[in-house]
Write an enzyme that holds these catalytic residues in place. Structure first.
Site, PDB file in Angstrom:
ATOM      1  N   ARG A 189      74.106 -42.807 -97.863  1.00 54.34           N
ATOM      2  CA  ARG A 189      75.025 -43.580 -98.691  1.00 54.34           C
ATOM      3  C   ARG A 189      74.744 -43.167-100.133  1.00 54.34           C
ATOM      4  O   ARG A 189      73.581 -43.018-100.524  1.00 54.34           O
ATOM      5  CB  ARG A 189      74.746 -45.063 -98.453  1.00 54.34           C
ATOM      6  N   SER A 190      75.782 -42.990-100.919  1.00 47.84           N
ATOM      7  CA  SER A 190      75.572 -42.447-102.262  1.00 47.84           C
ATOM      8  C   SER A 190      74.644 -43.333-103.092  1.00 47.84           C
ATOM      9  O   SER A 190      73.839 -42.836-103.888  1.00 47.84           O
ATOM     10  CB  SER A 190      76.931 -42.207-102.925  1.00 47.84           C
ATOM     11  N   SER A 191      74.706 -44.656-102.875  1.00 54.06           N
ATOM     12  CA  SER A 191      73.835 -45.558-103.645  1.00 54.06           C
ATOM     13  C   SER A 191      72.360 -45.327-103.305  1.00 54.06           C
ATOM     14  O   SER A 191      71.491 -45.507-104.164  1.00 54.06           O
ATOM     15  CB  SER A 191      74.205 -47.011-103.376  1.00 54.06           C
ATOM     16  N   LEU A 192      72.075 -44.939-102.058  1.00 54.05           N
ATOM     17  CA  LEU A 192      70.695 -44.607-101.678  1.00 54.05           C
ATOM     18  C   LEU A 192      70.243 -43.381-102.471  1.00 54.05           C
ATOM     19  O   LEU A 192      69.169 -43.366-103.089  1.00 54.05           O
ATOM     20  CB  LEU A 192      70.621 -44.337-100.169  1.00 54.05           C
ATOM     21  N   ARG A 224      71.546 -42.190-105.217  1.00 51.96           N
ATOM     22  CA  ARG A 224      71.505 -42.480-106.662  1.00 51.96           C
ATOM     23  C   ARG A 224      70.233 -43.217-107.041  1.00 51.96           C
ATOM     24  O   ARG A 224      69.844 -43.256-108.208  1.00 51.96           O
ATOM     25  CB  ARG A 224      72.726 -43.312-107.064  1.00 51.96           C
ATOM     26  N   GLU A 248      68.153 -41.525 -85.017  1.00 49.96           N
ATOM     27  CA  GLU A 248      67.207 -41.661 -86.120  1.00 49.96           C
ATOM     28  C   GLU A 248      67.504 -40.608 -87.177  1.00 49.96           C
ATOM     29  O   GLU A 248      68.159 -39.597 -86.897  1.00 49.96           O
ATOM     30  CB  GLU A 248      65.778 -41.440 -85.608  1.00 49.96           C
ATOM     31  N   GLN A 293      76.091 -42.691 -93.899  1.00 49.19           N
ATOM     32  CA  GLN A 293      77.467 -42.624 -93.427  1.00 49.19           C
ATOM     33  C   GLN A 293      77.591 -41.505 -92.395  1.00 49.19           C
ATOM     34  O   GLN A 293      77.184 -40.369 -92.644  1.00 49.19           O
ATOM     35  CB  GLN A 293      78.432 -42.387 -94.590  1.00 49.19           C
ATOM     36  N   TYR A 299      76.020 -32.547 -74.628  1.00 50.55           N
ATOM     37  CA  TYR A 299      74.593 -32.780 -74.825  1.00 50.55           C
ATOM     38  C   TYR A 299      73.921 -33.382 -73.587  1.00 50.55           C
ATOM     39  O   TYR A 299      74.375 -34.409 -73.067  1.00 50.55           O
ATOM     40  CB  TYR A 299      74.358 -33.707 -76.018  1.00 50.55           C
TER      41      TYR A 299
HETATM   42  O1  LIG Z   1      69.981 -36.649 -87.555  1.00 48.51           O
HETATM   43  C1  LIG Z   1      70.127 -36.744 -86.334  1.00 48.51           C
HETATM   44  C2  LIG Z   1      70.789 -35.755 -85.601  1.00 48.51           C
HETATM   45  C3  LIG Z   1      70.904 -35.887 -84.235  1.00 48.51           C
HETATM   46  N1  LIG Z   1      70.424 -37.011 -83.593  1.00 48.51           N
HETATM   47  C4  LIG Z   1      70.598 -37.165 -82.133  1.00 48.51           C
HETATM   48  C5  LIG Z   1      71.971 -36.646 -81.694  1.00 48.51           C
HETATM   49  C6  LIG Z   1      71.672 -35.293 -81.112  1.00 48.51           C
HETATM   50  O2  LIG Z   1      72.653 -34.924 -80.166  1.00 48.51           O
HETATM   51  C7  LIG Z   1      70.291 -35.549 -80.498  1.00 48.51           C
HETATM   52  C8  LIG Z   1      69.488 -34.335 -80.201  1.00 48.51           C
HETATM   53  O3  LIG Z   1      69.368 -33.529 -81.340  1.00 48.51           O
HETATM   54  P1  LIG Z   1      68.838 -32.029 -81.141  1.00 48.51           P
HETATM   55  O4  LIG Z   1      69.661 -31.308 -80.123  1.00 48.51           O
HETATM   56  O5  LIG Z   1      68.692 -31.410 -82.477  1.00 48.51           O
HETATM   57  O6  LIG Z   1      67.384 -32.329 -80.503  1.00 48.51           O
HETATM   58  P2  LIG Z   1      66.230 -31.309 -80.075  1.00 48.51           P
HETATM   59  O7  LIG Z   1      65.091 -31.471 -81.006  1.00 48.51           O
HETATM   60  O8  LIG Z   1      66.800 -29.934 -79.915  1.00 48.51           O
HETATM   61  O9  LIG Z   1      65.744 -31.905 -78.679  1.00 48.51           O
HETATM   62  P3  LIG Z   1      66.429 -31.705 -77.243  1.00 48.51           P
HETATM   63  O10 LIG Z   1      66.306 -30.241 -76.926  1.00 48.51           O
HETATM   64  O11 LIG Z   1      65.654 -32.558 -76.312  1.00 48.51           O
HETATM   65  O12 LIG Z   1      67.851 -32.135 -77.384  1.00 48.51           O
HETATM   66  O13 LIG Z   1      69.628 -36.371 -81.459  1.00 48.51           O
HETATM   67  C9  LIG Z   1      69.781 -37.983 -84.308  1.00 48.51           C
HETATM   68  O14 LIG Z   1      69.344 -39.000 -83.769  1.00 48.51           O
HETATM   69  N2  LIG Z   1      69.640 -37.823 -85.656  1.00 48.51           N
END
Ligand SMILES: O=c1ccn([C@H]2C[C@H](O)[C@@H](COP(=O)(O)OP(=O)(O)OP(=O)(O)O)O2)c(=O)[nH]1
Length: 157
Positions: free
Chosen positions: A91-94, A96, A115, A134, A146
């Protein structure tokens, strides 16, 4: 093309009208965590460090954060629809106020309560449940959906 906030809102729960922005939906903070050991990224696999959940300061009724790296856990269940990719911006306020939220890729087909890396560069107070980030969706081609280790994380909480 990036999608409208109203489209993103259809893929989040819970969401209130004040969270819906023209180009995305604000995410709230559910918890702030601090790693308590070293993690590891290997050639074959990974270890995500144990973390401890921070308490709020009773006087400030907020998380009172000194500069450092924290994990922010979002309050919303998020589903990334097929044909899309998600990104989270601070968020831009964060920003800023001297802090950043960093995003990795949110893959098509992911569902869970994710996360982000909260990088605090200047002391800040953040109330639990406050809007800090956001989420935006862009249309994207993809190969499959996924199926990684974070699929379905914390959906029941
Ligand atoms: O900032 C972020 C970005 C992604 N995700 C969630 C959505 C994403 O689809 C999932 C897995 O991200 P990623 O594929 O980068 O994970 P990895 O470290 O490659 O683990 P794995 O291979 O088990 O998926 O995590 C978050 O919680 N935060």
């Amino acid at each position: 093309m990036f999608r409208a906030g109203s489209f993103v809102a259809d893929h989040l729960t819970p969401v209130t009208p004040e969270q819906v922005q023209p180009n995305g939906v604000d995410l709230t903070v559910d918890a702030i965590l601090e790693p308590t050991e070293r993690g590891r990224i290997g050639r074959d696999g990974k270890h995500v460090a144990d973390r401890r959940e921070l308490d709020t300061d009773p006087d400030a009724e907020a998380y009172v954060l000194d500069p450092g790296g924290y994990i922010a856990r979002y309050g919303e269940r998020i589903r990334i629809p097929e044909g899309h990719i998600g990104f989270v911006y601070p968020r831009s306020s964060l920003m800023r106020n001297g802090s950043m939220l960093h995003t990795a890729v949110w893959d098509a087909g992911y569902e869970g309560r994710g996360e982000g890396l909260l990088a605090v560069h200047r002391p800040i107070e953040i109330e639990p449940g406050a809007r800090i980030a956001q989420l935006v969706f862009a249309e994207a081609n993809h190969d499959g959906t996924y199926e990684g280790s974070y699929q379905g994380e914390r959906l029941e909480e």
